[in-house]
Design a protein around this motif. Structure first.
Motif, PDB file in Angstrom:
ATOM      1  N   PHE A   8       5.189  14.243   4.711  1.00  0.00           N
ATOM      2  CA  PHE A   8       5.224  13.153   3.803  1.00  0.00           C
ATOM      3  C   PHE A   8       5.622  13.338   2.226  1.00  0.00           C
ATOM      4  CE2 PHE A   8       2.515  11.695   7.085  1.00  0.00           C
ATOM      5  CZ  PHE A   8       3.132  10.394   7.531  1.00  0.00           C
ATOM      6  N   ASP A   9       6.167  12.520   1.566  1.00  0.00           N
ATOM      7  CA  ASP A   9       6.054  12.663   0.124  1.00  0.00           C
ATOM      8  C   ASP A   9       4.709  12.107  -0.173  1.00  0.00           C
ATOM      9  OD1 ASP A   9       6.544  12.430  -2.427  1.00  0.00           O
ATOM     10  OD2 ASP A   9       7.769  10.731  -2.431  1.00  0.00           O
ATOM     11  N   ALA A  26       5.648   3.106  -2.819  1.00  0.00           N
ATOM     12  CA  ALA A  26       4.859   3.883  -1.850  1.00  0.00           C
ATOM     13  C   ALA A  26       5.270   3.145  -0.466  1.00  0.00           C
ATOM     14  CB  ALA A  26       3.666   4.127  -1.877  1.00  0.00           C
ATOM     15  N   ASP A  27       5.229   3.657   0.511  1.00  0.00           N
ATOM     16  CA  ASP A  27       5.402   3.121   1.916  1.00  0.00           C
ATOM     17  C   ASP A  27       3.875   2.817   2.333  1.00  0.00           C
ATOM     18  OD1 ASP A  27       8.333   3.379   2.074  1.00  0.00           O
ATOM     19  OD2 ASP A  27       7.905   5.391   1.844  1.00  0.00           O
ATOM     20  N   ALA A  28       3.055   3.518   2.263  1.00  0.00           N
ATOM     21  CA  ALA A  28       1.881   3.569   2.895  1.00  0.00           C
ATOM     22  C   ALA A  28       0.717   4.268   1.909  1.00  0.00           C
ATOM     23  CB  ALA A  28       1.602   4.300   4.094  1.00  0.00           C
ATOM     24  N   LEU A  29      -0.440   3.514   2.154  1.00  0.00           N
ATOM     25  CA  LEU A  29      -1.891   3.958   1.455  1.00  0.00           C
ATOM     26  C   LEU A  29      -2.658   4.734   2.607  1.00  0.00           C
ATOM     27  CD1 LEU A  29      -3.449   0.845  -0.493  1.00  0.00           C
ATOM     28  CD2 LEU A  29      -2.352   2.818  -1.494  1.00  0.00           C
ATOM     29  N   LEU A  30      -2.938   5.812   2.124  1.00  0.00           N
ATOM     30  CA  LEU A  30      -3.853   6.432   3.020  1.00  0.00           C
ATOM     31  C   LEU A  30      -5.387   6.243   2.100  1.00  0.00           C
ATOM     32  CD1 LEU A  30      -3.906   9.979   4.647  1.00  0.00           C
ATOM     33  CD2 LEU A  30      -5.933   8.710   4.301  1.00  0.00           C
ATOM     34  N   ALA A  31      -6.099   5.484   2.291  1.00  0.00           N
ATOM     35  CA  ALA A  31      -7.339   4.849   1.546  1.00  0.00           C
ATOM     36  C   ALA A  31      -8.490   5.221   2.191  1.00  0.00           C
ATOM     37  CB  ALA A  31      -7.296   3.299   1.360  1.00  0.00           C
ATOM     38  N   MET A  90      19.138  14.865   6.043  1.00  0.00           N
ATOM     39  CA  MET A  90      17.728  14.633   6.696  1.00  0.00           C
ATOM     40  C   MET A  90      17.327  13.500   6.023  1.00  0.00           C
ATOM     41  SD  MET A  90      14.792  17.697   6.960  1.00  0.00           S
ATOM     42  CE  MET A  90      13.403  17.143   5.991  1.00  0.00           C
ATOM     43  N   ALA A  91      16.343  12.747   6.723  1.00  0.00           N
ATOM     44  CA  ALA A  91      15.980  11.262   6.368  1.00  0.00           C
ATOM     45  C   ALA A  91      14.954  11.558   5.161  1.00  0.00           C
ATOM     46  CB  ALA A  91      15.504  10.404   7.465  1.00  0.00           C
ATOM     47  N   GLU A  92      14.866  10.775   4.327  1.00  0.00           N
ATOM     48  CA  GLU A  92      13.987  10.897   3.395  1.00  0.00           C
ATOM     49  C   GLU A  92      12.522  10.636   3.918  1.00  0.00           C
ATOM     50  OE1 GLU A  92      13.835   8.493  -0.293  1.00  0.00           O
ATOM     51  OE2 GLU A  92      15.983   9.059  -0.729  1.00  0.00           O
ATOM     52  N   LYS A  93      11.411  11.497   3.438  1.00  0.00           N
ATOM     53  CA  LYS A  93      10.080  11.432   3.837  1.00  0.00           C
ATOM     54  C   LYS A  93       9.631  10.089   3.515  1.00  0.00           C
ATOM     55  CE  LYS A  93       9.311  16.413   4.145  1.00  0.00           C
ATOM     56  NZ  LYS A  93       8.384  17.491   3.439  1.00  0.00           N
ATOM     57  N   PRO A  94       8.696   9.425   4.195  1.00  0.00           N
ATOM     58  CA  PRO A  94       7.913   8.205   3.430  1.00  0.00           C
ATOM     59  C   PRO A  94       7.063   8.668   2.699  1.00  0.00           C
ATOM     60  CG  PRO A  94       7.873   8.291   5.952  1.00  0.00           C
ATOM     61  CD  PRO A  94       8.402   9.704   5.841  1.00  0.00           C
ATOM     62  N   THR A  95       6.926   7.766   1.703  1.00  0.00           N
ATOM     63  CA  THR A  95       5.722   8.166   0.531  1.00  0.00           C
ATOM     64  C   THR A  95       4.352   7.494   0.827  1.00  0.00           C
ATOM     65  OG1 THR A  95       7.770   7.972  -1.146  1.00  0.00           O
ATOM     66  CG2 THR A  95       5.523   7.818  -1.920  1.00  0.00           C
ATOM     67  N   VAL A  96       3.442   8.353   0.757  1.00  0.00           N
ATOM     68  CA  VAL A  96       2.099   8.078   1.035  1.00  0.00           C
ATOM     69  C   VAL A  96       1.216   8.130  -0.271  1.00  0.00           C
ATOM     70  CG1 VAL A  96      -0.039   8.387   2.664  1.00  0.00           C
ATOM     71  CG2 VAL A  96       2.275   8.456   3.483  1.00  0.00           C
ATOM     72  N   LEU A  97       0.553   7.118  -0.515  1.00  0.00           N
ATOM     73  CA  LEU A  97      -0.220   7.107  -1.856  1.00  0.00           C
ATOM     74  C   LEU A  97      -1.749   7.568  -1.234  1.00  0.00           C
ATOM     75  CD1 LEU A  97      -1.289   7.220  -4.535  1.00  0.00           C
ATOM     76  CD2 LEU A  97      -1.795   4.714  -4.406  1.00  0.00           C
ATOM     77  N   VAL A  98      -2.191   8.593  -1.631  1.00  0.00           N
ATOM     78  CA  VAL A  98      -3.570   9.314  -1.256  1.00  0.00           C
ATOM     79  C   VAL A  98      -4.620   9.051  -2.080  1.00  0.00           C
ATOM     80  CG1 VAL A  98      -4.763  11.120  -0.068  1.00  0.00           C
ATOM     81  CG2 VAL A  98      -2.083  10.912   0.121  1.00  0.00           C
TER      82      VAL A  98
END
Ligand code: DGY
Length: 321
Positions: free
Chosen positions: A25-26, A48-53, A1-9
């Motif tokens: 997500f991770d 991380a792959d994304a920021l949830l800001a 299974m593909a790794e989940k993208p990492t999101v910094l919240v």
């Protein structure tokens, strides 16, 4: 299974939103709801792959330049995006999304609440009752301004402005507006368009701000424009504090030219202009326009829909750049 993208919240989000984040997500959550500095974002965002800001993080060009190279997207948990330098993000190839549409009703409700509270002196009345200073019913005490049947001027007839207009029609208010362009007649619903803001101001017993904060709208409601309002007008702001020249509004509240104001947003919040704190004729809320359980869930889900699209290689629905 593909790794989940990492999101910094960056902030503590509602439970249902965090549950979906953890499922898909991770997710690097912020359970203690610490306000992250630029330094924190850079450090915690490593890999991380994304920021949830949120609007509490100022993502100017300097911060965006320092974000880890792994960050592909910034999903802001807000409709407003004046805290993000979109050009800087675009130059780094970072996709930015927001959450339009889902906080319209909640924010419009707060605009109506502010209008009523300011006009009917809710802050003074509440204090009288709570402090035990209320003596009796009086024919001449606590007189305010009637809302029903008055003219409401709206600056910015987007989703929220139009919803405030719809709600205000329930108070038989006559709607006036200015906006980047005139609405089609069926959307206007009888509202009167003023191409010039000065003409709108002169027709506004109540004025409600619904334009975004941009370099062009910063300080838009300045002393000269406030002087165009009818004496005794009431000003409401649920958009962004930067749109108002605080010194000018405070002067007008002190002189009574503006009878009262209702504010939910402030320049430099939470460090608001101290002049507001001492005024009885201003009703103050702590930026709660979108603060309903339903809306805060919907904002989170919308931000996650956007991230899902990014990681599926699709164009996110609310892409800003
Ligand atoms: C926004 O979304 O821009 C609000 O101001 C915060 O809810």
């Amino acid at each position: 299974m593909a790794e989940k993208p990492t999101v910094l919240v960056t902030r503590k989000l509602p439970d249902a939103v965090e549950a979906r984040l953890q499922r898909d997500f991770d997710a690097r959550l912020n359970p203690d709801d610490i306000l992250y500095s630029a330094e924190d974002l850079v450090e915690r965002g490593a890999g991380a792959d994304a920021l949830l800001a949120c609007p509490t993080e100022t993502l100017g060009a300097d911060v965006i330049a320092r974000l880890p190279g792994s960050i592909r997207a910034i999903a802001t948990y807000s409709v407003g995006y004046d805290h993000i330098d979109l050009d800087a993000a675009k130059n780094r190839g970072i996709i930015v999304t927001n959450t339009p549409g889902v906080l319209t009703d909640a924010t419009a409700e707060i605009a109506i609440l502010l209008m009523l509270a300011a006009a009917r002196r809710a802050h003074e009345g509440e204090r009288l009752v709570r402090t035990g200073a209320w003596r009796d019913w009086s024919p001449t005490a606590m007189l305010g301004t009637q809302v029903s049947g008055k003219r409401l001027g709206i600056i910015g007839m987007g989703r929220i402005g139009a919803t405030v207009a719809r709600m205000a029609r329930g108070f038989a208010m006559e709607i006036h507006y200015t906006s980047a362009s005139r609405l089609p007649a069926e959307a206007e619903q009888g509202a009167i368009f003023h191409p010039q803001i000065d003409d709108l101001l002169a027709a506004s017993d109540f004025l409600s701000l619904h334009c975004p904060a941009t370099p062009e709208t910063t300080g838009l409601l300045n002393a000269a424009r406030i002087a165009r309002l009818p004496a005794g007008a009431i000003v409401v702001n649920t958009a962004r504090g930067a749109i108002v020249d605080d010194d000018a509004l405070i002067d007008a509240l002190r002189s009574g030219h503006v009878a009262a104001a209702g504010l939910d947003v402030y320049a430099g919040e939470p460090d608001i202009h101290p002049g507001y704190r001492g005024l009885d004729n201003v009703f103050l809320l702590p930026h709660v326009g979108s603060a309903t359980r339903e809306t805060r869930d919907a904002m989170g889900f919308r931000a996650l829909d956007n991230l899902d699209a990014v990681f599926a290689g699709e164009d996110p629905r609310d892409r800003l750049v």
